[in-house]
Design a protein around this motif. Structure first.
Motif, PDB file in Angstrom:
ATOM      1  N   VAL A 171     -60.464  53.672 -65.368  1.00 42.56           N
ATOM      2  CA  VAL A 171     -60.862  54.824 -66.174  1.00 42.56           C
ATOM      3  C   VAL A 171     -61.542  54.330 -67.439  1.00 42.56           C
ATOM      4  O   VAL A 171     -61.041  53.428 -68.117  1.00 42.56           O
ATOM      5  N   CYS A 172     -62.693  54.916 -67.764  1.00 43.97           N
ATOM      6  CA  CYS A 172     -63.390  54.635 -69.018  1.00 43.97           C
ATOM      7  C   CYS A 172     -63.785  55.952 -69.662  1.00 43.97           C
ATOM      8  O   CYS A 172     -64.304  56.855 -68.995  1.00 43.97           O
ATOM      9  N   GLY A 173     -63.535  56.048 -70.945  1.00 38.57           N
ATOM     10  CA  GLY A 173     -63.895  57.235 -71.698  1.00 38.57           C
ATOM     11  C   GLY A 173     -63.821  56.946 -73.178  1.00 38.57           C
ATOM     12  O   GLY A 173     -63.980  55.798 -73.602  1.00 38.57           O
ATOM     13  N   PHE A 174     -63.557  57.987 -73.972  1.00 43.32           N
ATOM     14  CA  PHE A 174     -63.599  57.846 -75.421  1.00 43.32           C
ATOM     15  C   PHE A 174     -62.422  58.581 -76.058  1.00 43.32           C
ATOM     16  O   PHE A 174     -62.152  59.743 -75.739  1.00 43.32           O
ATOM     17  N   ARG A 175     -61.752  57.899 -76.962  1.00 49.54           N
ATOM     18  CA  ARG A 175     -60.728  58.563 -77.766  1.00 49.54           C
ATOM     19  C   ARG A 175     -61.406  59.505 -78.758  1.00 49.54           C
ATOM     20  O   ARG A 175     -62.551  59.268 -79.162  1.00 49.54           O
ATOM     21  N   PRO A 176     -60.734  60.569 -79.183  1.00 50.18           N
ATOM     22  CA  PRO A 176     -61.358  61.482 -80.151  1.00 50.18           C
ATOM     23  C   PRO A 176     -61.672  60.822 -81.486  1.00 50.18           C
ATOM     24  O   PRO A 176     -62.681  61.130 -82.119  1.00 50.18           O
ATOM     25  N   GLY A 177     -60.777  59.933 -81.934  1.00 49.92           N
ATOM     26  CA  GLY A 177     -60.934  59.275 -83.227  1.00 49.92           C
ATOM     27  C   GLY A 177     -59.945  58.137 -83.328  1.00 49.92           C
ATOM     28  O   GLY A 177     -59.083  57.953 -82.452  1.00 49.92           O
ATOM     29  N   ASN A 178     -60.037  57.368 -84.419  1.00 48.85           N
ATOM     30  CA  ASN A 178     -59.175  56.191 -84.500  1.00 48.85           C
ATOM     31  C   ASN A 178     -57.720  56.513 -84.810  1.00 48.85           C
ATOM     32  O   ASN A 178     -56.875  55.625 -84.795  1.00 48.85           O
ATOM     33  N   ALA A 179     -57.392  57.777 -85.073  1.00 44.26           N
ATOM     34  CA  ALA A 179     -56.004  58.176 -85.261  1.00 44.26           C
ATOM     35  C   ALA A 179     -55.363  58.644 -83.955  1.00 44.26           C
ATOM     36  O   ALA A 179     -54.186  59.012 -83.950  1.00 44.26           O
ATOM     37  N   TYR A 180     -56.119  58.631 -82.868  1.00 44.87           N
ATOM     38  CA  TYR A 180     -55.628  59.087 -81.576  1.00 44.87           C
ATOM     39  C   TYR A 180     -55.594  57.906 -80.611  1.00 44.87           C
ATOM     40  O   TYR A 180     -56.574  57.154 -80.523  1.00 44.87           O
TER      41      TYR A 180
ATOM     42  N   ASP B 176     -75.193  63.335 -62.896  1.00 43.34           N
ATOM     43  CA  ASP B 176     -75.212  62.327 -61.842  1.00 43.34           C
ATOM     44  C   ASP B 176     -74.505  62.755 -60.558  1.00 43.34           C
ATOM     45  O   ASP B 176     -74.934  62.411 -59.468  1.00 43.34           O
ATOM     46  N   GLY B 177     -73.405  63.485 -60.661  1.00 43.51           N
ATOM     47  CA  GLY B 177     -72.544  63.700 -59.503  1.00 43.51           C
ATOM     48  C   GLY B 177     -73.119  64.589 -58.421  1.00 43.51           C
ATOM     49  O   GLY B 177     -73.067  64.258 -57.231  1.00 43.51           O
TER      50      GLY B 177
ATOM     51  N   ASN C 251     -76.637  49.005 -64.179  1.00 49.28           N
ATOM     52  CA  ASN C 251     -77.353  47.788 -64.554  1.00 49.28           C
ATOM     53  C   ASN C 251     -78.199  47.951 -65.811  1.00 49.28           C
ATOM     54  O   ASN C 251     -78.974  47.058 -66.156  1.00 49.28           O
ATOM     55  N   GLY C 252     -78.035  49.097 -66.488  1.00 51.88           N
ATOM     56  CA  GLY C 252     -78.730  49.293 -67.757  1.00 51.88           C
ATOM     57  C   GLY C 252     -80.080  49.938 -67.643  1.00 51.88           C
ATOM     58  O   GLY C 252     -80.732  50.204 -68.652  1.00 51.88           O
ATOM     59  N   THR C 253     -80.566  50.175 -66.428  1.00 51.65           N
ATOM     60  CA  THR C 253     -81.836  50.881 -66.254  1.00 51.65           C
ATOM     61  C   THR C 253     -81.533  52.358 -66.068  1.00 51.65           C
ATOM     62  O   THR C 253     -80.461  52.838 -66.389  1.00 51.65           O
ATOM     63  N   GLY C 254     -82.465  53.088 -65.511  1.00 45.82           N
ATOM     64  CA  GLY C 254     -82.199  54.500 -65.254  1.00 45.82           C
ATOM     65  C   GLY C 254     -83.380  55.372 -65.576  1.00 45.82           C
ATOM     66  O   GLY C 254     -84.441  54.909 -65.998  1.00 45.82           O
TER      67      GLY C 254
ATOM     68  N   ALA D 131     -75.932  57.298 -73.216  1.00 44.95           N
ATOM     69  CA  ALA D 131     -75.678  55.985 -73.814  1.00 44.95           C
ATOM     70  C   ALA D 131     -74.826  55.070 -72.947  1.00 44.95           C
ATOM     71  O   ALA D 131     -74.842  53.857 -73.141  1.00 44.95           O
ATOM     72  N   TYR D 132     -74.096  55.634 -71.996  1.00 42.22           N
ATOM     73  CA  TYR D 132     -73.174  54.845 -71.183  1.00 42.22           C
ATOM     74  C   TYR D 132     -73.339  55.223 -69.717  1.00 42.22           C
ATOM     75  O   TYR D 132     -73.762  56.335 -69.390  1.00 42.22           O
ATOM     76  N   PRO D 133     -72.990  54.293 -68.813  1.00 41.27           N
ATOM     77  CA  PRO D 133     -73.013  54.631 -67.381  1.00 41.27           C
ATOM     78  C   PRO D 133     -72.150  55.854 -67.103  1.00 41.27           C
ATOM     79  O   PRO D 133     -71.185  56.144 -67.803  1.00 41.27           O
ATOM     80  N   SER D 134     -72.501  56.549 -66.035  1.00 41.75           N
ATOM     81  CA  SER D 134     -71.879  57.852 -65.779  1.00 41.75           C
ATOM     82  C   SER D 134     -70.396  57.766 -65.438  1.00 41.75           C
ATOM     83  O   SER D 134     -69.711  58.791 -65.449  1.00 41.75           O
ATOM     84  N   ASP D 135     -69.880  56.550 -65.153  1.00 42.79           N
ATOM     85  CA  ASP D 135     -68.444  56.472 -64.901  1.00 42.79           C
ATOM     86  C   ASP D 135     -67.625  56.809 -66.137  1.00 42.79           C
ATOM     87  O   ASP D 135     -66.439  57.127 -66.037  1.00 42.79           O
ATOM     88  N   HIS D 136     -68.249  56.774 -67.319  1.00 37.96           N
ATOM     89  CA  HIS D 136     -67.556  57.162 -68.546  1.00 37.96           C
ATOM     90  C   HIS D 136     -67.345  58.671 -68.624  1.00 37.96           C
ATOM     91  O   HIS D 136     -66.559  59.138 -69.447  1.00 37.96           O
TER      92      HIS D 136
END
Length: 546
Positions: free
Chosen positions: A19-28, A125-126, A454-457, A46-51
């Protein structure tokens, strides 16, 4: 914004796989599903779609149902009177490495936020293939259906037909009786139907209809659209204030969901008029399409009037006026603090996006410029919220202080969306692209891409230049993309006068030109456009008018 996303990026081995994603902020510490729905609008470029995908699949893997006993999870049990299990279809507020499930019972937007996050990945993407993917033996789309049904069946008031939650400010998770010990699980004192919950559920219904249509399920698509129409009509009947031109924050209801103890309506009634409170969720209603064109115009005016009256230099004032001192038990909910009237860049980005999308680009750009100036004072950080003293008043030039978590990624997501999709009008999806810039008389250029592993797209670029020469006005707009499918092109014109000539790639645009008013913007619609490199030129020749 990119610094914030990278700082909040988190990967871990989950129940569904990596799993890859983003925390809301550095307090979480965890990835929050609701925030992910807003972060995705920027992260997908900015990131591959698996995020985007893996957060949704992990949340669906951990979804509550009759077969989840086999899961290795750690459920955080809510306080009484909330049931220990929320019911089939409910989803956790978070996903994390320890596979814990947290159901923020005070909120009613977690499941529809998951649908929003899923829709972002479906578009980028999906596609329909992903909707057919199995998660614990059930298709992704069918698990999203279970999530939506949980809201519609367990959080709908039988009298008004509206989505309900305990008494928070609107979108927040702090209930009137919340003591601050376990946010999101306070015993409800009264149930309410808020404009926020109606707007995000309305949007979820429309997005489910689109995804059902992609699967070829026309009957279900029509059902979801009918439900959305019904919810819109009921929302207007109960929440729109015609004399004032905005949706009331919420109404109190005298019923509670099945299995919950009854609460008396007067427990939540106040000795002040709640209808005087203007909620930023009105902007979400605008962006979601719940507000019609006339209502949108009035809401934009009311939100700006409330901002000026509050003394905030920034959009995103969560509530004005705030609930009076003592309304909420939690000390953090004093007037102008946290969810009770503070300024949130997260919601400012949503408001700005709504202004651009519905044709109020001058307001959108002014608010975007104000946030840009504010962020320059703390360039390496994006705050969660900003206290707004209730006695600040108009005309105060002292900048607002910052509070809450740093590196607040949800704000990066919504403000980033306001720049990319709002101001520059760029949108890349799996199946098409759109260019609807709203720069007007401004010069600018931007480029986005949907990156592969691979960074293209696929990429989409737009640039605009305005020149004035001897009284005449020249607009040159350049589009370039490697998307394989046709797209759509319309552009905000820098003048309210009809151009004397318009050409695309050197060929005059056929008459009659499709020039119309959207909100307060003058838009020229070119229509379908092939991929590749294109140049639009429009001229307002002062000599030709003489």
């Amino acid at each position: 914004m990119s610094l914030t996303l990278e700082a909040m990026r988190k990967c871990f081995p989950g129940a569904s796989g990596p799993v890859c994603g983003f925390r809301p902020g550095n307090a979480y510490d965890a990835i929050y599903v609701r925030d992910s729905a807003y972060i995705a609008a920027l992260a997908k470029y900015a990131y591959p779609s698996d995020h985007l995908r893996t957060v949704v699949e992990e949340a669906l893997t951990l979804q509550f149902d009759d077969g989840d006993e086999s899961l290795d999870t750690r459920d955080l049990l809510p306080r009484a009177p909330w049931p220990t299990r929320p019911g089939t279809g409910a989803t956790s507020a978070v996903v994390d490495y320890d596979r814990r499930r947290e159901k923020a019972n005070v909120a009613s937007d977690e499941e529809v936020s998951l649908i929003r996050a899923a829709y972002q990945y479906f578009q980028s993407d999906g596609g329909a293939t992903w909707l057919r993917t199995q998660v614990r033996g059930t298709r992704v789309f069918d698990r999203l259906t279970l999530a939506l049904n949980w809201v519609l069946e367990r959080r709908t008031d039988p009298k008004t037909g509206l989505i309900i939650r305990p008494h928070t400010t609107d979108w927040g998770d702090v209930e009137l009786s919340d003591d601050g010990i376990a946010p999101g699980s306070a015993a409800p004192t009264v149930w309410t139907a808020s404009i926020y919950d109606q707007a995000v559920t309305y949007r979820a219904l429309r997005e489910m209809a689109i995804m059902a249509s992609a699967l070829g399920d026309r009957d279900r698509a029509e059902t979801y659209d009918r439900k959305a129409d019904t919810l819109r009509d009921r929302t207007h009947q109960a929440l729109w204030i015609p004399a004032d031109g905005y949706f009331r924050t919420h109404v109190h209801v005298d019923t509670s969901p099945s299995g919950m103890p009854a609460t008396l309506p007067n427990n939540g009634h106040h000795n002040f008029d709640e209808d005087e409170i203007v909620s930023v969720a009105n902007a979400i209603a605008v962006y979601a399409g719940l507000a019609n064109d006339i209502e949108t115009s009035r809401i934009i005016t009311v939100l700006e009037r409330a901002r000026l009256a509050s003394g905030s230099p920034l959009a995103g004032v969560s509530l004005f006026p705030a609930y009076p001192a003592g309304t909420f038990r939690n000390a953090q909910m004093s007037p102008g603090s946290y969810q009770n009237g503070a300024v949130w860049d997260w919601w400012a980005g949503t408001q700005i996006m709504a202004e651009f999308a519905r044709g109020y680009s001058n307001a959108g750009f002014a608010h975007l410029a104000a946030i840009s100036r504010a962020w320059q004072t703390h360039p390496e950080d994006i705050p969660e919220w900003r206290p707004l003293p209730p006695d600040r008043g108009r005309g105060v030039r002292v900048p607002l202080s910052t509070a809450g978590s740093g590196h607040y990624a949800a704000a990066a997501g919504t403000v980033g969306e306001a720049v990319i999709h709002g101001l520059f009008g760029l949108e890349l999806s799996r199946d098409s692209f759109a260019v609807t810039p709203r720069l007007g008389s401004l010069n600018g250029q931007a480029r986005i891409r949907l990156p592969d592993a691979n960074g293209t797209g696929r990429f989409l670029a737009f640039g605009q230049r305005i020149r004035r020469l001897e009284g005449s006005l020249f607009l040159t707009a350049v589009i370039e993309t490697n998307h394989p499918a046709p797209g759509w092109f319309s552009i905000r014109l820098p003048s309210d006068q009809t151009p004397t000539s318009v050409s695309v790639d050197g060929t005059p645009l056929p008459l009659p030109w499709k020039i119309g008013v959207v909100g307060a913007d003058i838009m020229l619609t070119v229509g379908a456009i092939e991929p590749g490199h294109h140049v639009l030129t429009a001229v307002w020749d002062v000599n030709a008018r003489q």
